[in-house]
Every structure is written in C-alpha cells, then in structure tokens.
Scaffold this active site. Structure first.
Site, short mmCIF file in Angstrom:
data_model
loop_
_atom_site.label_atom_id
_atom_site.label_comp_id
_atom_site.label_asym_id
_atom_site.label_seq_id
_atom_site.Cartn_x
_atom_site.Cartn_y
_atom_site.Cartn_z
N ASP A 2 49.88 16.75 1.54
CA ASP A 2 49.52 15.64 2.41
C ASP A 2 48.26 15.98 3.20
O ASP A 2 48.29 16.78 4.14
CB ASP A 2 50.68 15.35 3.37
CG ASP A 2 50.50 14.06 4.14
OD1 ASP A 2 49.36 13.61 4.29
OD2 ASP A 2 51.52 13.51 4.59
N HIS A 27 51.44 12.66 0.67
CA HIS A 27 51.73 11.56 1.59
C HIS A 27 52.17 10.34 0.77
O HIS A 27 51.57 10.01 -0.25
CB HIS A 27 50.48 11.23 2.40
CG HIS A 27 50.74 10.36 3.58
ND1 HIS A 27 51.19 10.85 4.78
CD2 HIS A 27 50.62 9.02 3.74
CE1 HIS A 27 51.33 9.86 5.64
NE2 HIS A 27 50.98 8.73 5.04
N CYS A 67 55.30 7.04 6.79
CA CYS A 67 53.88 7.02 7.15
C CYS A 67 53.79 6.72 8.66
O CYS A 67 54.43 7.41 9.46
CB CYS A 67 53.17 5.99 6.28
SG CYS A 67 51.41 5.75 6.53
#
Length: 241
Positions: free
Chosen positions: A178, A210, A121
């Site tokens: 994502d 994600h 991330c």
C-alpha cells in the site's frame, strides 16, 4: 440468509442523508453495523458489501457521507475526484453523520443494542475515529485506513489522538504494498493501541495493496479478501453477538 435492502433517508441535524440499508429478511433482533464507504463514494461495491454483511446476520447501513456534494460518486480511476470529495468533509461533521446512522439503527425493531463500525480506505479511518468518539460502538474493523496516526491536513487531528475514548476492540487490516500507508505508520498505529491498553489486532498482509477487498479494483486480492472477510465476520459475531 435471505436479505432485503432499500435506500433510506437518515436525519442528521436539519438535513436528510441517503443511505443503503440491508437486513436479514426475517428473524432478529440482530447486531448492527455501519459500513463506511471508500473515498470514491457510496457506490454499488459498497452496497454489495453491505448486503453481504446482512447475509451474515447483521443489520447493516452504509451512509452517503458525501451527500452534501451534487456529484458524490467517482470512478475508481478518478483519484483527483476522490481527493476532491474527501476534502469536502470534515471530521466533526462525519462523526455527527455517523452518530445519526447509529441512532437510525437504534430505532429499528430488527436491531439489538450492539453496534459496530467497518470501513474501507477513507472509511477505515472513519470507522476507527467513530469508535473513538461514539461510546455506542462496541467493535470496529477498519480496512487500510490512512492518516490514523499522522495528520493528512494541517489542523486535523489524527484519529489515534482520540484513543482514550475507545471502548471497542479493534481488528485492523493493512497491506505491505500500500503506497498510501507507509509500513512505519502501521507499526505506529499498532504500538499506540498497545500503549493505550486497548484490545486490538492489526493484521498485515505483506503482499496486499490498498483496496485489496474490492473486486472492481486492480489491487483486489482474492485470497486475502476471503481471509479478511472470514476474520471480520468472526470478530463481529464474537463482540456483538
């Protein structure tokens, strides 16, 4: 491989930054990794991943890059809190803190001079940026790092603008579901690395979202997380020894 882990303090400038350190219980010296947390902070999930890297034969440290904030860990369902924390740090400070984490590893007798970065991330962006701006990094594996090629804040250069300083091969992971990272940006990232002549593999899982590596998030993908982990371990063993 048996692992020992503990919380440490790393000097960064005039401050002390908490971090989670894990290493094989015996033997060495081993290559070393800086494991970079998600936007949600240095939580138990990141500590477990750091321990897992140690079990694979690395000395691994996960620094708390939010340590200057009194409340520096938020739940996975607290996206506004994560954005608040991300906004509390700047790239130059992060690079300095990451450099301090690498210097801490250099001083350990269990560590040989082979350093990599890996992050998830927000940490994916940080892992790659650090590799571009710190010559000690010999391999980097960013996972779904956003803002790699386009600035997310005015006046903040995306990491790809530092690519000339990159002396490490790249293994990057992204997911097709994502919503935070458009596919076009993944393509731009891949193309920019190629144009710069940097050794890189960009792995794209069309059905991954994600955070697919985190088993505490609804986006966890057990198949792709296992595949990505195996590829990451093989990558670091190849380039760090």
């Amino acid at each position: 491989m048996e692992v020992v882990s503990n919380e440490v303090l790393i000097r960064t400038g005039a401050e002390k930054m908490p971090a989670h350190l894990a290493r094989p219980a015996s033997g060495g010296p081993y290559p070393a990794l800086v494991v970079v947390m998600e936007a949600f902070g240095l939580n138990d999930h990141i500590r477990r991943i750091t321990n897992q890297f140690a079990a694979e034969g690395f000395v691994a440290v996960a620094p708390n890059l939010y340590f200057r904030q009194p409340d520096n860990v938020v739940r996975y369902d607290d996206l506004p809190g994560a954005f608040r924390l991300m906004g509390s740090v700047n790239d130059d400070q992060i690079v300095a803190d990451m450099g301090a984490a690498i210097d801490h590893l250099k001083a350990l007798k269990e560590v040989k001079p082979a350093f990599g970065t890996v992050g998830f991330c927000m940490g994916g962006r940080v892992a790659f940026m650090t590799a571009c701006r710190n010559s000690a990094v010999r391999a980097t594996a960013p996972y779904y790092g956003g803002g790699m090629v386009k600035p997310r804040q005015p006046g903040v250069k995306p990491p790809i603008e530092y690519v000339d300083g990159l002396n490490a091969p790249v293994l990057a992971f992204f997911g097709g579901k994502d919503a935070h990272i458009p596919i076009a940006e993944v393509d731009e990232f891949r193309d920019a690395l190629k144009q710069a002549g940097k050794p890189a593999e960009v792995v794209f899982f069309p059905d991954a979202d994600h955070g697919f590596m985190c088993d505490e998030r609804p986006s966890f993908h057990p198949v792709h997380s296992k595949e990505a982990w195996a590829r990451t371990i093989a990558f670091f063993k190849e380039y760090l020894g």
